[in-house]
Design an enzyme around this catalytic site. Sequence first.
Site, short mmCIF file in Angstrom:
data_model
loop_
_atom_site.label_atom_id
_atom_site.label_comp_id
_atom_site.label_asym_id
_atom_site.label_seq_id
_atom_site.Cartn_x
_atom_site.Cartn_y
_atom_site.Cartn_z
N SER A 144 1.76 -0.94 2.39
CA SER A 144 1.00 -1.00 1.15
C SER A 144 0.48 -2.41 0.96
O SER A 144 1.06 -3.36 1.50
CB SER A 144 1.92 -0.65 -0.04
OG SER A 144 1.28 -0.89 -1.28
N TYR A 158 9.70 -1.80 -5.28
CA TYR A 158 8.74 -1.10 -4.42
C TYR A 158 8.13 -2.07 -3.41
O TYR A 158 8.06 -1.79 -2.21
CB TYR A 158 7.63 -0.45 -5.26
CG TYR A 158 6.60 0.28 -4.44
CD1 TYR A 158 6.88 1.53 -3.89
CD2 TYR A 158 5.35 -0.28 -4.19
CE1 TYR A 158 5.94 2.20 -3.12
CE2 TYR A 158 4.40 0.39 -3.43
CZ TYR A 158 4.70 1.63 -2.89
OH TYR A 158 3.77 2.30 -2.13
#
Length: 250
Positions: A144, A158
């Site tokens: 990501s 995250y």
Amino acid sequence: MSHSQVSDKVVVITGASSGIGATTATLLAGRGAKVVLGARRQDRLNRIVKDISAAGGTAISVAADVTRRPEVEALVKGAVASFGRVDVMVNNAGVMPMAPIQLLKVDEWDRQIDVNIKGVLYGIAAALPHMEKQKSGHIINLASVFGIKVFAPGGTVYCATKAAVRSLTEGLRVELHSQNIRCTMISPGAIATELPESSSDEATRRSVREFVDKIAISPESVASAIAYAIEQPADVEIDEVVIRPTVQDF
């Protein structure tokens, strides 16, 4: 460039019931790959497999929760049982329950580690022995932009899990390239998927949703990048692709 490098490859995809996983399965099947879809939601998988088959593609599905290693093993065994090999493992399953750290949502921290890190490791553990036997293979991990930069407050854990995926993928590349196994990391920015819905903190979910809704691009953009990495000649390894909406700052 012809897409011959995709056709007839056996591609296993986790998190394949929606979003990037489902879109990637459909795109690759359209280019002649044999796709094996894994996810928890069997009804969703059945629908996607049906659509792919109706369009003339080849697809099967195996219900699999990536936090359970035997289920990930069964997913890859299903691919080998049906198609005789596994050429590409796409570790796509992920969760993103955003919340400020002081809310101490420790269960959600655990879940992110279980899905985003251990789920990827279980996928590698399941596919690698087959790839070593074949002396060829390709591991594609979904990281990501949040693994490159840290979005805080809200995304601290995250981002840490996605930074871990980056380190893992680079270490794998160094360890596996001599066995003709390629490794690729794909780092998407704001993509229109269900991912932001996993935040249990309402305020965070709302702000993430607003951010994503304003600028998100379609999951096809990521599926195309995955296809691009797969279709390269065997001596070409696409190590990393970062994909953002043109308007995205972060």
